[in-house]
Design an enzyme around this catalytic site. Structure first.
Site, mmCIF file in Angstrom:
data_model
loop_
_atom_site.group_PDB
_atom_site.id
_atom_site.type_symbol
_atom_site.label_atom_id
_atom_site.label_comp_id
_atom_site.label_asym_id
_atom_site.label_seq_id
_atom_site.Cartn_x
_atom_site.Cartn_y
_atom_site.Cartn_z
ATOM 1 N N ASP A 253 -4.538 -4.282 -3.957
ATOM 2 C CA ASP A 253 -3.331 -3.960 -3.194
ATOM 3 C C ASP A 253 -2.932 -2.504 -3.362
ATOM 4 O OD1 ASP A 253 -0.905 -4.775 -1.652
ATOM 5 O OD2 ASP A 253 0.093 -4.233 -3.517
ATOM 6 N N MET B 126 6.043 -5.028 -0.042
ATOM 7 C CA MET B 126 6.312 -4.106 1.069
ATOM 8 C C MET B 126 5.286 -2.970 1.157
ATOM 9 S SD MET B 126 8.867 -5.326 2.625
ATOM 10 C CE MET B 126 9.147 -3.918 3.690
ATOM 11 N N ARG B 127 4.335 -2.925 0.222
ATOM 12 C CA ARG B 127 3.372 -1.828 0.257
ATOM 13 C C ARG B 127 2.548 -1.852 1.538
ATOM 14 N NH1 ARG B 127 1.347 -2.312 -4.553
ATOM 15 N NH2 ARG B 127 2.557 -0.658 -5.516
ATOM 16 N N ALA B 128 2.228 -3.046 2.026
ATOM 17 C CA ALA B 128 1.433 -3.143 3.256
ATOM 18 C C ALA B 128 2.157 -2.512 4.433
ATOM 19 C CB ALA B 128 1.109 -4.604 3.545
ATOM 20 N N VAL C 61 2.118 1.411 3.981
ATOM 21 C CA VAL C 61 0.791 1.988 4.196
ATOM 22 C C VAL C 61 0.409 1.903 5.675
ATOM 23 C CG1 VAL C 61 -1.656 1.697 3.692
ATOM 24 C CG2 VAL C 61 0.004 1.567 1.844
#
Length: 697
Positions: A192, A273-275, A278
């Site tokens: 991730d 929330m990283r997706a 990015v």
């Protein structure tokens, strides 16, 4: 003079890889690229070629970290008021055996011991600032080093607090890692942290493959001439990259665009929330590369194909991938209406101010349509054909599949000992295994299972001077003590010398080899029983994945034995092999024990320090070949202390022959009845085993 690298614009058949590398170079904040793929697919060649087309940089001569003199960075060597120079973007390669000190930087021992000054010596992260940090075989790197690299890539800074050194310096790097999934996977948590992931496979198109061979042979025959032929396209690509880097900050992310990205990420049920972040950054970089000033549907689609597949892999047995039909449906959904705005008395009604639909492209749309409809990923500079991989398949241990009907057990009646028709049992959902911890202190590879002397861990002593192993950390207190004792004896110089160096003995945990030998003959072929055995083996694989162990699988049935799974850390390959394991036929026990002994001996030659535990699951019968039982007993008598062994007795019925118990006695192994380990009990017996006879060697 070094030979020129293979030109980036000469790459063929790796469109997704080219796109991901370019987007990450445009916006390093994306978080880097993980390149997964089979061997021989030009992964390393593409990364090295990228560095050659990156724009040159202005560098302050007085800065150890290569900072831009015109930027007000929070640099320990700032402010940068001295002369500046121009240099190419750097490509720093991180070897698999690198230590944490070499990566993050450490105390400068020469100045500390010679001048008594606690000075900082920059590491590879400082060298790679504003460039590319390339990690080949990143899945073989120690987890704590992967964490350090990903933290630096995400934060853009490297902070060191160790050995009396306290410093924080900029480390804006483009992190690129390559790996072969056959050699083991990264943890989902680490996956991730990579911004983008690309799976690379060799094209099956004969024309593409022939062109790859043609260009490679030409480059090897005349490297300088081949590179000169692509000099113009390389320079054009460099100019385009520089323009995209300048324009990416001006790309507008409208509210409707952000809601679309959020809908896509929520639709694929990714964690955190990283997706979303990015994907938004990647879509903006994609738009800048295409020459647009706003993000379109095609930009979001291209970004999602690179940023989401690896984030859907939550468990070790989950297959990575993305359903592109679902992606298109999520992109085409109508956005939810805005909540009504109460009237304010003015004429500023909050209508639709987003302008064109996200499906519309602006006049500056320079993306090239390729492959599927709606896919406008930027074409590689040479216009080579796209070579996307196939859609992911369902994992072999998918618990959502319905149970198959019971099959009748195939009797073992073949007079020649040949294999009877084989059936295949299905494992149920794996369960959590308690940790297996061998007694004693080993010296195997670093892991998370058994106590061992490792290069990283708690300090428990000091190595004798001159006998320290490679990679042992310096014990500063012991070094100063040795220097003080020498000066008190009035021998040698008054300062600390190299002879005073002492290295710490550190104790941590090691990884082990768990080798399972499974009797898959007809006498073991009760469907429920084999299902339980497979579930236990699958659970051991999951536990080994979490503890960094290596696991192997030997099966014997019919007239022979085979290594169904060579010792590996790849749980995906293990799960697939286990799902295909058939059962039925006679019991070649002697052949099975012989095969196990060969594997153990071979692994001991490969790594003498790695300790092994052999688990033999059988009823003890030997029915294949002449004098089958006598041969099995002879091998068991000769087994000695080759490895710690557990025999799981699967004999059933009112009248029992006790063959498995005799086998365990001859091997000096523990004997466990199947009634005690049925279903979820097998792993508990294995992981509870802490008997005194385990060898520490």
């Amino acid at each position: 003079m070094t030979a020129p690298v293979f030109p980036f614009t000469a790459l063929v058949g790796s469109d997704e890889l080219i796109t991901a590398l370019l987007l990450s170079a445009i916006s390093p904040e994306i978080g880097g690229v993980l390149v997964r793929g089979e061997k021989g697919t030009a992964k390393s060649t593409a990364v090295r070629a990228l560095a050659a087309v990156l724009p040159e940089q202005q560098v302050a001569l007085s800065c150890r970290f290569g900072c831009d003199p015109e930027r007000a960075d929070d640099c320990p060597d700032g402010p940068h008021t001295g002369p500046a120079t121009t240099r190419p973007a750097r490509l720093v390669e991180l070897p698999v055996g690198a230590t944490e000190d070499r990566v993050v930087g450490s105390l400068d021992l020469r100045r500390a011991l010679g001048e008594g000054e606690a000075a900082y010596q920059p590491g590879l992260l400082a060298d790679a600032h504003r460039g590319i940090l390339y990690v080949d075989e990143v899945n073989l790197l120690h987890d704590h080093l992967v964490d350090v690299l990903l933290d630096a890539a995400a934060m853009g800074r490297n902070t060191v607090e160790r050995d009396g050194v306290s410093i924080s310096h900029p480390a804006r790097i483009t992190l690129v890692g390559t790996m072969n999934p056959e050699e083991g996977e990264l943890r989902p948590q680490l996956l991730d942290r990579f911004g983008l992931t690309v799976h690379v496979a060799a094209s099956r198109d004969p024309h593409v493959r022939a062109e790859v061979v043609r260009r490679r042979l030409a480059a090897d025959l005349d490297p300088a001439g081949f590179a000169a032929g692509y000099a113009a396209s390389e320079a054009q690509l460099t100019e385009r990259l520089a323009a995209a880097r300048e324009s990416v900050a001006r790309i507008r992310l409208e509210d409707v665009t952000l809601r679309t990205i959020a809908r896509v990420c929520a639709g694929f049920d990714v964690d955190g929330m990283r997706a979303d972040i990015v994907t938004a950054r990647t879509a903006a970089a994609h738009a800048a590369w295409a020459g647009r000033e706003h993000v379109t549907r095609e930009d979001i689609r291209a970004a999602a194909l690179l940023s989401l597949p690896h984030r859907r892999r939550r468990a070790p047995f989950d297959a990575p991938g993305l359903d592109e039909d679902l992606l298109d449906r999520l992109l085409d959904e109508e956005p939810e209406p805005e909540p009504p705005v109460p009237p304010t008395g003015g004429d500023d009604s909050d209508g639709d101010v987003d302008g064109a639909s996200p499906d519309e492209s602006g006049p500056g749309d320079g993306a090239q349509e390729e492959g599927r409809s709606g896919d406008s990923r930027p074409a590689p500079p040479d216009g080579s054909a796209d070579d996307r991989g196939e859609s992911p398949t369902t994992a072999p241990d998918d618990p959502s599949r319905g149970a198959e009907p019971e099959r009748a057990e195939v009797p073992d009646t073949s007079p020649s000992g040949a294999s009877a028709p084989a059936a295949t049992a299905i494992a149920s959902t794996p369960y959590r295994a308690r940790r297996l911890e061998l007694s004693g202190v080993g010296s195997g590879p670093t892991g998370r299972r058994s106590p061992a002397l490792t290069p990283r861990g708690r300090v428990v002593g000091v190595h004798p001077a001159g006998n320290e192993p490679a990679g042992a950390p310096v014990h500063l207190t012991a070094t100063l003590r040795a220097s003080a004792a020498r000066r008190a004896a009035r021998t040698g110089p008054a300062r600390v010398t190299g002879d005073d160096l002492r290295h710490a003995v550190t104790r941590g945990r090691e990884a082990n080899l768990v080798l399972l030998a499974v009797d898959a003959s007809g006498s073991m072929a009760a469907r429920k029983r084999m299902g339980e055995v497979k579930t236990a083996v699958l659970s051991l694989l999951l536990d080994a994945y979490q503890r960094r162990d290596r696991v192997g699988l030997v099966t014997f049935r019919g007239s022979g034995a085979e290594v169904a799974l060579p010792p590996t850390s790849s749980v995906d390959a293990a799960a697939a092999r286990l799902a295909e394991l058939p059962h039925g036929g006679r019991t070649p026990l002697a052949e099975g024990l012989t095969q196990v002994a060969r594997v153990v001996a071979r692994e001991r030659i490969r790594d003498r320090n790695q300790r092994a535990l052999v688990i033999i699951v059988t009823d003890g019968r030997a029915t294949a070949g002449p004098d089958a039982l006598a041969r099995a007993q002879h091998i068991a008598d000769a087994w000695g202390h080759t490895a710690d062994t557990v025999v799981v007795d699967c004999e059933s019925g009112r009248f029992r022959m006790g063959l498995a118990a005799d086998l365990a006695h001859r091997m000096g192994a523990e004997h466990i009845a199947l009634e005690q380990v049925a279903a979820s009990g097998l792993v508990e017996i294995v992981t509870d085993r802490t008997g005194p006879r385990r060898s520490a060697a």
